[in-house]
Design a protein around this motif. Sequence first.
Motif, PDB file in Angstrom:
ATOM      1  N   ASP A 126      34.958  45.796-123.837  1.00  0.00           N
ATOM      2  CA  ASP A 126      33.745  45.500-123.075  1.00  0.00           C
ATOM      3  C   ASP A 126      32.639  45.109-124.046  1.00  0.00           C
ATOM      4  O   ASP A 126      32.699  45.448-125.232  1.00  0.00           O
ATOM      5  CB  ASP A 126      33.325  46.720-122.250  1.00  0.00           C
ATOM      6  CG  ASP A 126      34.328  47.049-121.149  1.00  0.00           C
ATOM      7  OD1 ASP A 126      35.057  46.125-120.724  1.00  0.00           O
ATOM      8  OD2 ASP A 126      34.384  48.223-120.720  1.00  0.00           O
ATOM      9  N   PRO A 127      31.596  44.400-123.573  1.00  0.00           N
ATOM     10  CA  PRO A 127      30.538  43.936-124.483  1.00  0.00           C
ATOM     11  C   PRO A 127      29.867  45.054-125.298  1.00  0.00           C
ATOM     12  O   PRO A 127      29.523  44.856-126.455  1.00  0.00           O
ATOM     13  CB  PRO A 127      29.530  43.278-123.547  1.00  0.00           C
ATOM     14  CG  PRO A 127      30.327  42.881-122.347  1.00  0.00           C
ATOM     15  CD  PRO A 127      31.417  43.904-122.211  1.00  0.00           C
ATOM     16  N   ASP A 128      29.700  46.231-124.719  1.00  0.00           N
ATOM     17  CA  ASP A 128      29.037  47.327-125.428  1.00  0.00           C
ATOM     18  C   ASP A 128      30.033  48.313-126.049  1.00  0.00           C
ATOM     19  O   ASP A 128      29.670  49.413-126.445  1.00  0.00           O
ATOM     20  CB  ASP A 128      28.090  48.066-124.485  1.00  0.00           C
ATOM     21  CG  ASP A 128      28.805  48.597-123.252  1.00  0.00           C
ATOM     22  OD1 ASP A 128      29.935  48.146-122.970  1.00  0.00           O
ATOM     23  OD2 ASP A 128      28.240  49.475-122.575  1.00  0.00           O
ATOM     24  N   GLU A 129      31.287  47.908-126.176  1.00  0.00           N
ATOM     25  CA  GLU A 129      32.338  48.787-126.697  1.00  0.00           C
ATOM     26  C   GLU A 129      32.617  48.464-128.162  1.00  0.00           C
ATOM     27  O   GLU A 129      32.763  47.299-128.522  1.00  0.00           O
ATOM     28  CB  GLU A 129      33.603  48.590-125.853  1.00  0.00           C
ATOM     29  CG  GLU A 129      34.672  49.606-126.067  1.00  0.00           C
ATOM     30  CD  GLU A 129      35.791  49.482-125.047  1.00  0.00           C
ATOM     31  OE1 GLU A 129      36.621  50.401-124.994  1.00  0.00           O
ATOM     32  OE2 GLU A 129      35.873  48.468-124.319  1.00  0.00           O
ATOM     33  N   THR A 130      32.706  49.494-128.983  1.00  0.00           N
ATOM     34  CA  THR A 130      32.986  49.300-130.410  1.00  0.00           C
ATOM     35  C   THR A 130      34.107  50.232-130.848  1.00  0.00           C
ATOM     36  O   THR A 130      34.253  51.349-130.352  1.00  0.00           O
ATOM     37  CB  THR A 130      31.740  49.580-131.278  1.00  0.00           C
ATOM     38  OG1 THR A 130      31.298  50.912-131.036  1.00  0.00           O
ATOM     39  CG2 THR A 130      30.635  48.606-130.993  1.00  0.00           C
ATOM     40  N   ASP A 135      28.472  62.435-125.004  1.00  0.00           N
ATOM     41  CA  ASP A 135      27.576  61.337-124.668  1.00  0.00           C
ATOM     42  C   ASP A 135      27.693  60.918-123.201  1.00  0.00           C
ATOM     43  O   ASP A 135      26.740  60.413-122.617  1.00  0.00           O
ATOM     44  CB  ASP A 135      27.845  60.116-125.564  1.00  0.00           C
ATOM     45  CG  ASP A 135      27.375  60.339-126.997  1.00  0.00           C
ATOM     46  OD1 ASP A 135      26.589  61.270-127.229  1.00  0.00           O
ATOM     47  OD2 ASP A 135      27.819  59.561-127.868  1.00  0.00           O
ATOM     48  N   LYS A 136      28.880  61.108-122.621  1.00  0.00           N
ATOM     49  CA  LYS A 136      29.112  60.702-121.230  1.00  0.00           C
ATOM     50  C   LYS A 136      28.626  61.734-120.223  1.00  0.00           C
ATOM     51  O   LYS A 136      28.522  61.422-119.054  1.00  0.00           O
ATOM     52  CB  LYS A 136      30.596  60.418-121.009  1.00  0.00           C
ATOM     53  CG  LYS A 136      31.089  59.284-121.868  1.00  0.00           C
ATOM     54  CD  LYS A 136      32.125  58.492-121.169  1.00  0.00           C
ATOM     55  CE  LYS A 136      32.574  57.374-122.048  1.00  0.00           C
ATOM     56  NZ  LYS A 136      32.204  56.089-121.575  1.00  0.00           N
ATOM     57  N   THR A 192      37.794  53.702-129.181  1.00  0.00           N
ATOM     58  CA  THR A 192      36.483  53.065-129.107  1.00  0.00           C
ATOM     59  C   THR A 192      35.495  54.086-128.587  1.00  0.00           C
ATOM     60  O   THR A 192      35.858  55.222-128.291  1.00  0.00           O
ATOM     61  CB  THR A 192      36.506  51.838-128.160  1.00  0.00           C
ATOM     62  OG1 THR A 192      36.609  52.290-126.813  1.00  0.00           O
ATOM     63  CG2 THR A 192      37.637  50.885-128.499  1.00  0.00           C
ATOM     64  N   ASN A 193      34.267  53.666-128.442  1.00  0.00           N
ATOM     65  CA  ASN A 193      33.255  54.573-127.911  1.00  0.00           C
ATOM     66  C   ASN A 193      33.410  54.779-126.401  1.00  0.00           C
ATOM     67  O   ASN A 193      32.621  55.492-125.802  1.00  0.00           O
ATOM     68  CB  ASN A 193      31.852  54.066-128.249  1.00  0.00           C
ATOM     69  CG  ASN A 193      31.581  52.697-127.680  1.00  0.00           C
ATOM     70  OD1 ASN A 193      32.499  51.926-127.402  1.00  0.00           O
ATOM     71  ND2 ASN A 193      30.315  52.379-127.507  1.00  0.00           N
ATOM     72  N   GLN A 194      34.445  54.162-125.790  1.00  0.00           N
ATOM     73  CA  GLN A 194      34.668  54.306-124.352  1.00  0.00           C
ATOM     74  C   GLN A 194      36.116  54.605-123.961  1.00  0.00           C
ATOM     75  O   GLN A 194      36.361  55.211-122.929  1.00  0.00           O
ATOM     76  CB  GLN A 194      34.232  53.030-123.623  1.00  0.00           C
ATOM     77  CG  GLN A 194      32.759  52.757-123.737  1.00  0.00           C
ATOM     78  CD  GLN A 194      32.373  51.462-123.044  1.00  0.00           C
ATOM     79  OE1 GLN A 194      33.080  50.988-122.151  1.00  0.00           O
ATOM     80  NE2 GLN A 194      31.256  50.893-123.453  1.00  0.00           N
ATOM     81  N   GLN A 254      36.700  44.246-135.614  1.00  0.00           N
ATOM     82  CA  GLN A 254      36.834  43.968-134.188  1.00  0.00           C
ATOM     83  C   GLN A 254      37.655  42.682-133.947  1.00  0.00           C
ATOM     84  O   GLN A 254      37.837  42.292-132.803  1.00  0.00           O
ATOM     85  CB  GLN A 254      35.459  43.811-133.541  1.00  0.00           C
ATOM     86  CG  GLN A 254      34.496  44.939-133.811  1.00  0.00           C
ATOM     87  CD  GLN A 254      34.541  46.035-132.770  1.00  0.00           C
ATOM     88  OE1 GLN A 254      34.804  47.158-133.098  1.00  0.00           O
ATOM     89  NE2 GLN A 254      34.278  45.727-131.538  1.00  0.00           N
TER      90      GLN A 254
END
Length: 179
Positions: A17-21, A177-178, A100-102, A9
């Motif tokens: 974003d804070p919760d994005e990996t 997931d979304k 990323t996961n988003q 990262q």
Amino acid sequence: MSDTSHQDQTGWEGILDPDETIIWQGRPDGGFHLTPGMPFTIIFALFFSGFALFWMIMAARAGGLFWTFGLIHFGVGLALLFGTTMGPSFVRRRTWYTLTNQRAFIAKNLPIAGRSLKSYPITSDMAITLTEGRKQSIYFASKRDRHDDSTEDRKIGFEQISDAREVLKLIRAIQKDKS
């Protein structure tokens, strides 16, 4: 190139974003690929620059500097030839992809245009297209380019990647997931 486990990262501070990996990173194949319309453009460019060269030689025989007016046409023909054949490979060699996961990110570092980083949010209703070929591509967005008297929709995505099916599975999992 496509380690789907814990990606580094580093350098993404302030972008993610804070919760994005990061779950995948890759690069397109930088080799030459012949596209369907390319042979016609190559033939036209060869004819155009060849005619300009012929004209310059004939004008130079007459003496004077009148032949230099053909240089612009010769240059346009060569630019069209090399832009068509080498341009796409040149851009791909300076392109990086991140998933990323988003979001999906496409980064480019081009000499004149400079650096760019564009992100595309992954939504549950996002249309995704996988194209087959020697190297596969995944398209998830489009951009409408307006010309003088026409418009053209240009597909945007991860082009010419070797592990497209795996990346497609990752995108589908994010979409699931979304929903």
